[in-house]
Design a protein around this motif. Sequence first.
Motif, PDB file in Angstrom:
ATOM      1  N   GLU A 327       0.601  -1.308  -0.094  1.00  0.00           N
ATOM      2  CA  GLU A 327       0.108  -0.024  -0.151  1.00  0.00           C
ATOM      3  C   GLU A 327       0.803   1.394  -0.117  1.00  0.00           C
ATOM      4  OE1 GLU A 327      -3.742   0.399   1.796  1.00  0.00           O
ATOM      5  OE2 GLU A 327      -3.756  -1.530   2.928  1.00  0.00           O
ATOM      6  N   SER A 328       2.078   1.171   0.591  1.00  0.00           N
ATOM      7  CA  SER A 328       2.741   2.389   0.703  1.00  0.00           C
ATOM      8  C   SER A 328       3.541   2.837  -0.589  1.00  0.00           C
ATOM      9  CB  SER A 328       3.765   2.204   1.761  1.00  0.00           C
ATOM     10  OG  SER A 328       4.671   1.135   1.145  1.00  0.00           O
ATOM     11  N   THR A 329       3.554   1.846  -1.595  1.00  0.00           N
ATOM     12  CA  THR A 329       4.070   2.107  -2.928  1.00  0.00           C
ATOM     13  C   THR A 329       3.001   2.575  -3.583  1.00  0.00           C
ATOM     14  OG1 THR A 329       5.556   0.255  -2.751  1.00  0.00           O
ATOM     15  CG2 THR A 329       5.029   1.135  -4.797  1.00  0.00           C
ATOM     16  N   ALA A 330       1.875   2.062  -3.516  1.00  0.00           N
ATOM     17  CA  ALA A 330       0.626   2.593  -4.204  1.00  0.00           C
ATOM     18  C   ALA A 330       0.032   3.833  -3.922  1.00  0.00           C
ATOM     19  CB  ALA A 330      -0.718   1.653  -3.773  1.00  0.00           C
ATOM     20  N   ILE A 331       0.080   4.440  -2.631  1.00  0.00           N
ATOM     21  CA  ILE A 331      -0.132   5.587  -2.162  1.00  0.00           C
ATOM     22  C   ILE A 331       1.143   6.699  -2.883  1.00  0.00           C
ATOM     23  CG2 ILE A 331      -0.117   7.241  -0.127  1.00  0.00           C
ATOM     24  CD1 ILE A 331      -1.351   4.758   1.362  1.00  0.00           C
ATOM     25  N   GLU A 332       2.350   6.226  -2.656  1.00  0.00           N
ATOM     26  CA  GLU A 332       3.417   7.009  -3.383  1.00  0.00           C
ATOM     27  C   GLU A 332       3.188   7.371  -4.768  1.00  0.00           C
ATOM     28  OE1 GLU A 332       8.182   6.806  -4.115  1.00  0.00           O
ATOM     29  OE2 GLU A 332       7.273   5.527  -2.494  1.00  0.00           O
ATOM     30  N   VAL A 333       2.791   6.122  -5.383  1.00  0.00           N
ATOM     31  CA  VAL A 333       2.577   6.252  -6.911  1.00  0.00           C
ATOM     32  C   VAL A 333       1.195   7.412  -7.294  1.00  0.00           C
ATOM     33  CG1 VAL A 333       1.622   4.916  -8.889  1.00  0.00           C
ATOM     34  CG2 VAL A 333       3.451   4.208  -7.541  1.00  0.00           C
ATOM     35  N   PHE A 334       0.250   7.200  -6.917  1.00  0.00           N
ATOM     36  CA  PHE A 334      -0.967   7.947  -6.939  1.00  0.00           C
ATOM     37  C   PHE A 334      -0.810   9.314  -6.262  1.00  0.00           C
ATOM     38  CE2 PHE A 334      -3.287   3.813  -7.790  1.00  0.00           C
ATOM     39  CZ  PHE A 334      -4.077   4.421  -8.665  1.00  0.00           C
ATOM     40  N   THR A 463     -15.609  18.282   1.507  1.00  0.00           N
ATOM     41  CA  THR A 463     -15.109  18.888   0.418  1.00  0.00           C
ATOM     42  C   THR A 463     -14.304  18.128  -0.652  1.00  0.00           C
ATOM     43  OG1 THR A 463     -12.927  19.453   1.204  1.00  0.00           O
ATOM     44  CG2 THR A 463     -14.859  21.110   1.541  1.00  0.00           C
ATOM     45  N   LYS A 464     -13.786  17.065  -0.272  1.00  0.00           N
ATOM     46  CA  LYS A 464     -13.162  16.230  -1.002  1.00  0.00           C
ATOM     47  C   LYS A 464     -12.839  14.736  -0.437  1.00  0.00           C
ATOM     48  CE  LYS A 464      -8.305  16.876   0.620  1.00  0.00           C
ATOM     49  NZ  LYS A 464      -8.636  17.677   1.949  1.00  0.00           N
ATOM     50  N   ALA A 465     -12.686  13.774  -1.446  1.00  0.00           N
ATOM     51  CA  ALA A 465     -12.683  12.417  -0.908  1.00  0.00           C
ATOM     52  C   ALA A 465     -10.973  11.984  -0.967  1.00  0.00           C
ATOM     53  CB  ALA A 465     -13.463  11.314  -1.523  1.00  0.00           C
ATOM     54  N   VAL A 466     -10.697  11.092   0.211  1.00  0.00           N
ATOM     55  CA  VAL A 466      -9.225  10.545  -0.019  1.00  0.00           C
ATOM     56  C   VAL A 466      -9.513   9.199  -0.083  1.00  0.00           C
ATOM     57  CG1 VAL A 466      -7.376  10.190   1.496  1.00  0.00           C
ATOM     58  CG2 VAL A 466      -8.321  12.460   1.606  1.00  0.00           C
ATOM     59  N   LEU A 467      -8.685   8.543  -1.058  1.00  0.00           N
ATOM     60  CA  LEU A 467      -8.777   6.762  -1.171  1.00  0.00           C
ATOM     61  C   LEU A 467      -7.852   6.137  -0.356  1.00  0.00           C
ATOM     62  CD1 LEU A 467      -8.638   6.821  -5.067  1.00  0.00           C
ATOM     63  CD2 LEU A 467     -10.552   7.229  -3.525  1.00  0.00           C
ATOM     64  N   VAL A 468      -8.737   5.168   0.396  1.00  0.00           N
ATOM     65  CA  VAL A 468      -7.803   4.304   1.200  1.00  0.00           C
ATOM     66  C   VAL A 468      -8.009   2.691   0.734  1.00  0.00           C
ATOM     67  CG1 VAL A 468      -8.233   5.759   3.164  1.00  0.00           C
ATOM     68  CG2 VAL A 468      -9.792   3.739   2.652  1.00  0.00           C
ATOM     69  N   ASP A 469      -7.002   2.209   1.225  1.00  0.00           N
ATOM     70  CA  ASP A 469      -7.247   0.638   1.150  1.00  0.00           C
ATOM     71  C   ASP A 469      -6.719   0.141  -0.385  1.00  0.00           C
ATOM     72  OD1 ASP A 469      -7.519  -2.349   1.270  1.00  0.00           O
ATOM     73  OD2 ASP A 469      -9.608  -2.020   1.626  1.00  0.00           O
ATOM     74  N   PHE A 470      -5.369   0.358  -0.721  1.00  0.00           N
ATOM     75  CA  PHE A 470      -4.809  -0.022  -1.694  1.00  0.00           C
ATOM     76  C   PHE A 470      -4.203  -1.370  -1.922  1.00  0.00           C
ATOM     77  CE2 PHE A 470      -4.979   4.595  -1.797  1.00  0.00           C
ATOM     78  CZ  PHE A 470      -5.341   4.945  -3.195  1.00  0.00           C
ATOM     79  N   ALA A 471      -4.622  -2.464  -0.932  1.00  0.00           N
ATOM     80  CA  ALA A 471      -4.052  -3.769  -1.173  1.00  0.00           C
ATOM     81  C   ALA A 471      -4.433  -4.382  -2.319  1.00  0.00           C
ATOM     82  CB  ALA A 471      -4.721  -4.274   0.151  1.00  0.00           C
ATOM     83  N   ASP A 472      -5.300  -3.899  -3.243  1.00  0.00           N
ATOM     84  CA  ASP A 472      -5.473  -4.691  -4.422  1.00  0.00           C
ATOM     85  C   ASP A 472      -4.969  -3.912  -5.493  1.00  0.00           C
ATOM     86  OD1 ASP A 472      -6.844  -7.104  -3.331  1.00  0.00           O
ATOM     87  OD2 ASP A 472      -8.442  -5.861  -2.867  1.00  0.00           O
ATOM     88  N   TRP A 473      -4.438  -2.939  -5.536  1.00  0.00           N
ATOM     89  CA  TRP A 473      -4.037  -1.979  -6.520  1.00  0.00           C
ATOM     90  C   TRP A 473      -3.166  -2.838  -7.512  1.00  0.00           C
ATOM     91  CZ3 TRP A 473       0.621   0.996  -8.169  1.00  0.00           C
ATOM     92  CH2 TRP A 473       1.852   0.756  -7.702  1.00  0.00           C
TER      93      TRP A 473
END
Length: 561
Positions: A327-334, A463-473
């Motif tokens: 997930e940390s890699t996915a968050i870094e990429v997005f 005002t905005k949405a934050v995406l969570v749970d990138f375990a299937d990216w």
Amino acid sequence: MRLTENPWQSPWPKLHTDAVPKQVTAVITANDEVLGEVGPFTTDSPWWADVEDIATHLSQLLKTDVIILRLLTVEDGAFSRGGHATYHAEILKPTPNWLIPPTHPRDGNREADAERVGGGNAAANGAAEGGHEVQCGEILEGTPDRLIPPTRPGNGDRDPAVEGAGRSGAVGEGCSHGGHEVPHAKFFEAETAGRSGAVGEGCSHGGHEVPHAKFFEAETAGRSGAVGEGSSHGGHKFPHAKFFEDVPRLRPLTNPFDREPHPKRSSWATATGVRAALSWAEEVLGESIAKVEQVKTWNLSGLFRVWVGSGVEPVWLKATPGFAACESTAIEVFGSVDSSLVPEVVGADRGNRRILMRHIPGEDCWQAPEEVIEKTLPRMVRAQAVLAGRGRMGALDRTDLSQSVRTLLAGEVAMELTEEELREAKVLAERVPAMTAELVACGVPYTMVHGDFHPGNWRWDGTKAVLVDFADWHYGHPAMDVLRLREFLPERRDHITDIWVHAWRVAVPSSDPAKAVALAEPLSRLYYAVRYQEFLDGIEPSERRYHAGDPAAEIRAALGR
């Protein structure tokens, strides 16, 4: 998780609003010692993986921090919710905060004797001490320190070093126990003393001085635990051997408890793993954790809120299994494209799949309002359009599912399908390369895919949405994400599709996103069939109830059944 055989309509929105009772029983342990069980009691959330209310209830009941490690059994539940669920719960810091008298084996039968005394600080029915009536299976409350005396081997199970100390394990004068000097401690379990255990005058245990403290569990005293007359413990005076007040009750286990480790057990489903994760979090944060709140535990994640120092907002600690994407890699990429689309990472242990994230204000969007969808979906498309030109960047490639589907159909799922379904599924698998080529021809590019893009994984602050749970990216087709969103909000299927199609036409004017989303539907079902089988292959048998039948259900959905 697929919960219905209707190919294009998900029950998730209804399930997340339905009230379904969940009864809970908890097996309580401390440092691998079984103390007994609590329950059943009813919880607010019907979902098996939601354990926040369970951990809170047990912590309040037992007057100490309790963590839920894993689900043991479920009776009468379905779709990962409801029924009577039994969990394994661990006292997080059992020493020196929990007083556990030793088990007293009788005739070599340690387990039977432990059950007779409730597996913990137990007293027989009708026993009284210091004016306080103590019923069978009661646990003594600490205020705040508790003492754990040494375990005493019994007949046929003696420690040779203490053989001469009265038919049991003894801590003699001038000796040490647990690495701690016990200069004048005596510990007895003698026939003449009614099988009682005592910590003698002027001793120490667990690094804590216990001047003049005595601990008894005697036949003549109704097998009750007491702090002796005129004694002190943890700086607290107990002048009349009074039992601690407001004692919660534990009873002997109703069913056998299998404590054997399993090679596929999640790290956060073990006491050692939870403590290691919390220690890692303290290391990263540079402060001791002052408070822990457990949110979720199941085979796909362990989720906690932790506070350090005088912090007002928590930091979120999440652990995931080895078969999950990092997930940390996915968050870094997005985040490299839109930092406001993802959580802020405080620390990451990629090898052990742990991550610390800043708190995200707002609420989860299971029933996402129109405004949330209209703002979030185009932001996701814009990010994916930019990332499309950057390659895989460490993500698993899911662009060609043909071999994965063939492997799936050759495995255990074949036993769950009818002969006709299996035959049709094999024909569909052979068509996957042609279907994929047709999808690519629509001009919507391969890019980074969230993989579980339902609104429950969006956090909205107004005002905005934050995406969570990138375990299937993964690296694949972005239509997978919009199809997942439509599945969870079927009543807004057309509107969601229109927003997504318009966003991709803006991003790639030459593309045909409307055709792409239609072609991707059966392929998305095959992807989830493969993914759910990966879950089943990666988890211990007791956790399979969460995903059993899902691969077969997705295959049927791909066939239009």
